[in-house]
Design a protein around this motif. Structure first.
Motif, PDB file in Angstrom:
ATOM      1  N   ALA A  46      -4.654  13.976   6.879  1.00  0.00           N
ATOM      2  CA  ALA A  46      -5.506  12.873   6.421  1.00  0.00           C
ATOM      3  C   ALA A  46      -4.690  11.604   6.224  1.00  0.00           C
ATOM      4  O   ALA A  46      -5.060  10.522   6.698  1.00  0.00           O
ATOM      5  N   GLY A  47      -3.562  11.716   5.502  1.00  0.00           N
ATOM      6  CA  GLY A  47      -2.725  10.553   5.279  1.00  0.00           C
ATOM      7  C   GLY A  47      -2.198   9.966   6.569  1.00  0.00           C
ATOM      8  O   GLY A  47      -2.169   8.738   6.752  1.00  0.00           O
ATOM      9  N   HIS A  48      -1.789  10.849   7.490  1.00  0.00           N
ATOM     10  CA  HIS A  48      -1.262  10.354   8.762  1.00  0.00           C
ATOM     11  C   HIS A  48      -2.351   9.687   9.600  1.00  0.00           C
ATOM     12  O   HIS A  48      -2.121   8.658  10.226  1.00  0.00           O
ATOM     13  N   ARG A  49      -3.518  10.264   9.600  1.00  0.00           N
ATOM     14  CA  ARG A  49      -4.633   9.669  10.349  1.00  0.00           C
ATOM     15  C   ARG A  49      -4.946   8.273   9.814  1.00  0.00           C
ATOM     16  O   ARG A  49      -5.260   7.360  10.581  1.00  0.00           O
ATOM     17  N   LEU A  50      -4.861   8.109   8.511  1.00  0.00           N
ATOM     18  CA  LEU A  50      -5.091   6.797   7.917  1.00  0.00           C
ATOM     19  C   LEU A  50      -4.026   5.803   8.386  1.00  0.00           C
ATOM     20  O   LEU A  50      -4.345   4.648   8.707  1.00  0.00           O
ATOM     21  N   VAL A  51      -2.773   6.226   8.412  1.00  0.00           N
ATOM     22  CA  VAL A  51      -1.703   5.349   8.894  1.00  0.00           C
ATOM     23  C   VAL A  51      -1.979   4.904  10.326  1.00  0.00           C
ATOM     24  O   VAL A  51      -1.879   3.718  10.666  1.00  0.00           O
ATOM     25  N   ILE A 108       3.624  -0.883   3.910  1.00  0.00           N
ATOM     26  CA  ILE A 108       3.052   0.452   3.739  1.00  0.00           C
ATOM     27  C   ILE A 108       4.186   1.437   3.488  1.00  0.00           C
ATOM     28  O   ILE A 108       5.171   1.476   4.230  1.00  0.00           O
ATOM     29  N   THR A 109       4.040   2.235   2.445  1.00  0.00           N
ATOM     30  CA  THR A 109       4.979   3.319   2.154  1.00  0.00           C
ATOM     31  C   THR A 109       4.206   4.631   2.098  1.00  0.00           C
ATOM     32  O   THR A 109       3.134   4.698   1.491  1.00  0.00           O
ATOM     33  N   VAL A 110       4.740   5.644   2.741  1.00  0.00           N
ATOM     34  CA  VAL A 110       4.139   6.975   2.742  1.00  0.00           C
ATOM     35  C   VAL A 110       5.095   7.930   2.042  1.00  0.00           C
ATOM     36  O   VAL A 110       6.284   7.986   2.386  1.00  0.00           O
ATOM     37  N   VAL A 111       4.586   8.672   1.068  1.00  0.00           N
ATOM     38  CA  VAL A 111       5.394   9.642   0.325  1.00  0.00           C
ATOM     39  C   VAL A 111       4.827  11.037   0.567  1.00  0.00           C
ATOM     40  O   VAL A 111       3.651  11.290   0.288  1.00  0.00           O
ATOM     41  N   GLY A 112       5.658  11.943   1.084  1.00  0.00           N
ATOM     42  CA  GLY A 112       5.220  13.313   1.337  1.00  0.00           C
ATOM     43  C   GLY A 112       6.136  14.307   0.653  1.00  0.00           C
ATOM     44  O   GLY A 112       7.368  14.157   0.690  1.00  0.00           O
ATOM     45  N   ASP A 113       5.574  15.331   0.023  1.00  0.00           N
ATOM     46  CA  ASP A 113       6.437  16.284  -0.678  1.00  0.00           C
ATOM     47  C   ASP A 113       7.043  17.326   0.248  1.00  0.00           C
ATOM     48  O   ASP A 113       7.995  18.013  -0.128  1.00  0.00           O
ATOM     49  N   GLU A 114       6.516  17.467   1.466  1.00  0.00           N
ATOM     50  CA  GLU A 114       7.148  18.350   2.437  1.00  0.00           C
ATOM     51  C   GLU A 114       8.304  17.614   3.110  1.00  0.00           C
ATOM     52  O   GLU A 114       8.260  16.396   3.294  1.00  0.00           O
ATOM     53  N   ALA A 115       9.332  18.357   3.503  1.00  0.00           N
ATOM     54  CA  ALA A 115      10.495  17.745   4.144  1.00  0.00           C
ATOM     55  C   ALA A 115      10.226  17.397   5.597  1.00  0.00           C
ATOM     56  O   ALA A 115      10.980  16.632   6.206  1.00  0.00           O
ATOM     57  N   THR A 116       9.142  17.940   6.147  1.00  0.00           N
ATOM     58  CA  THR A 116       8.798  17.721   7.551  1.00  0.00           C
ATOM     59  C   THR A 116       7.813  16.572   7.679  1.00  0.00           C
ATOM     60  O   THR A 116       6.913  16.417   6.850  1.00  0.00           O
ATOM     61  N   ALA A 117       7.984  15.757   8.728  1.00  0.00           N
ATOM     62  CA  ALA A 117       7.015  14.694   9.009  1.00  0.00           C
ATOM     63  C   ALA A 117       5.667  15.309   9.344  1.00  0.00           C
ATOM     64  O   ALA A 117       5.548  16.525   9.536  1.00  0.00           O
ATOM     65  N   LEU A 147       0.854  -1.177   0.000  1.00  0.00           N
ATOM     66  CA  LEU A 147       0.000   0.000   0.000  1.00  0.00           C
ATOM     67  C   LEU A 147       0.892   1.230   0.000  1.00  0.00           C
ATOM     68  O   LEU A 147       1.757   1.378   0.866  1.00  0.00           O
ATOM     69  N   VAL A 148       0.681   2.121  -0.951  1.00  0.00           N
ATOM     70  CA  VAL A 148       1.401   3.389  -1.001  1.00  0.00           C
ATOM     71  C   VAL A 148       0.409   4.515  -0.749  1.00  0.00           C
ATOM     72  O   VAL A 148      -0.661   4.564  -1.378  1.00  0.00           O
ATOM     73  N   ILE A 149       0.745   5.398   0.165  1.00  0.00           N
ATOM     74  CA  ILE A 149      -0.077   6.566   0.480  1.00  0.00           C
ATOM     75  C   ILE A 149       0.689   7.797   0.014  1.00  0.00           C
ATOM     76  O   ILE A 149       1.797   8.062   0.483  1.00  0.00           O
TER      77      ILE A 149
END
Length: 444
Positions: free
Chosen positions: A19-24, A37-46, A11-13
């Motif tokens: 929203a994405g974090h709440r799903l995780v 599970i892989t999460v990809v975020g365009d911001e450098a911050t978690a 699963l890739v998010i």
């Protein structure tokens, strides 16, 4: 119902916002979570809490308090976290996505939680340096710098986000001024005749405007932005209104709404309108791809409040498990509005303007600054506006959602939940007694 996924299902998010974090977080509570599970975020911050950006801008909390989970936490949970990379394309046939760093990721299931961005009005000068949105941590940090330097800032938009940005700027600037930097003047331009015209009636909006003006904000209602003006260096110098009036500005904040980040799904060939279309399972036109939050559209509705998005998360987490429940479907429900400005309490839901079928109950204490107005139809509550003392707001919202007949406690509805509940309980007791006793009397 989806077939049980293989043990190696990936699963890739896309999106590491709220929203994405709440799903995780929801998936981690499930024993049948996807194996990888892989999460990809365009911001450098978690992931961080965007709701708290306004109080952070106001200087009411530390930056660390915004963070939902540190990057190390993801590794501890067995989740691959990719930060600072933007997904540029989705190959639905190969089930592979590519990032701007050249990374390729294969997926069996994909969730788009790409959020939204500020809606920028199509006016001359919108591209000038010094024009800001207020949507993410970078925006908030830029505005903090503006406030600390001092000068003049114009906020475009007198809704929830605009007022929170304006008050955050004012408080940050006030603190900086006490420390010896230049003073900050903040103006708010609202196109309609009153602030928060979609949530408040004229009386509550007037109370809000008076309080914000007392604090030092300059409020301009009925103000239509025509252009943003700049100097020969491309730096903003002011705004011009449709009536010809000009306001000097060293910075401009745009808070006139949001635009869903639906381009990635649209370019992948998913069905889109204003946002990415989903069904009640949050599934797009591709059965292997879901969309969640501000980038999705369900039955013509798009989203900007967290309450419906949290309900979407519950449904989607169920669908992404190995044995999804067929009955788990997202449905639209009304939401209530709260304003996140220190020292101002506001709670509203339902229609703003009463019609001929509404009974209007109102209470106003100008000295204390308390105001309550309720709209009832045939004894059932349909809308409420509370300003000042809003303690009764959640109770009223619950009664409205339940469709309860409040006629028996009508005289206490403006006083408090305890008084109203007592009258309702007494009425229910009398009704139960009458129902049980009547057959005995008739038999006699």
């Amino acid at each position: 119902m989806y077939p049980a996924p293989p043990e190696t299902e990936h699963l890739v998010i896309i999106g590491n916002g709220m929203a994405g974090h709440r799903l995780v977080e929801a998936l981690l509570k499930r024993p049948d979570r996807p194996a990888r599970i892989t999460v990809v975020g365009d911001e450098a911050t978690a992931a961080y809490n965007r709701i708290l950006l306004s109080p952070w801008l106001a200087g009411e909390m530390e930056r660390e308090a915004l963070i939902l989970r540190k990057a190390e936490w993801y590794a501890e949970q067995g989740i691959e976290l990719v930060l600072g990379e933007r997904v540029t394309s989705i190959d639905r046939t190969a089930r592979r996505l590519t990032t701007d760093a050249g990374r390729a990721l294969d997926y069996q299931r994909l969730v788009l939680a790409t959020g939204s961005r500020p809606a920028m009005p199509a006016v001359p000068g919108i591209e000038l340096s010094g024009v800001h949105g207020f949507r993410d941590l970078d925006d908030a940090e830029a505005l903090a710098g503006v406030a600390e330097r001092g000068g003049r800032v114009v906020v475009i938009g007198g809704g929830l986000l605009g007022l929170e940005a304006a008050e955050g700027l004012r408080k940050r600037g006030e603190a900086a001024c006490r420390q010896g930097t230049g003073s900050l003047a903040v103006s708010v331009l609202q196109r309609s005749a009153q602030l928060m015209n979609r949530q408040l009636d004229a009386t509550a909006a007037g109370l809000l405007e008076a309080e914000l003006t007392r604090r030092g904000l300059a409020i301009h209602t009925g103000a239509q932005l025509a252009a943003i003006e700049g100097d020969h260096h491309g730096r903003v110098t002011g705004v011009r209104l449709a009536d010809g009036k000009r306001l000097a500005a060293d910075g401009v904040v745009i808070a006139t709404g949001i635009t869903p980040n639906a381009e990635l799904g649209r370019e992948a060939g998913l069905a889109t309108q204003r946002a990415i279309e989903v069904d009640g399972h949050l599934t797009t036109s591709d059965s292997a791809i879901h969309a969640l939050g501000e980038c999705c559209q369900f039955e013509g509705t798009t989203y900007g409040l967290v309450e419906p998005i949290w309900r979407q998360v519950e449904v989607l987490a169920e669908q992404l498990g190995a044995n999804p429940a067929e009955g788990a479907r997202y449905e639209e429900r009304p939401s209530a509005t709260r304003l996140k400005i220190g020292g101002i309490s506001l709670f509203a839901f339902g229609p703003i303007d009463p019609d001929a079928g509404h009974e209007v109950l109102a209470y106003h204490d100008p000295v204390q600054g308390d105001y309550r107005r309720l709209l009832l139809r045939d004894g059932r509550l349909e809308g409420a506006v509370l300003y000042g003392d809003t303690a009764m707001g959640p109770w009223l919202f619950g009664q409205a959602q339940a469709g309860r007949d409040l006629g028996p406690c009508r005289r206490a509805l403006l006083l408090g939940a305890a008084d109203a509940d007592a009258l309702l309980d007494a009425h229910d007791l009398d009704t139960d007694f009458d129902t049980q006793d009547r057959p005995v009397k008739e038999a006699a």
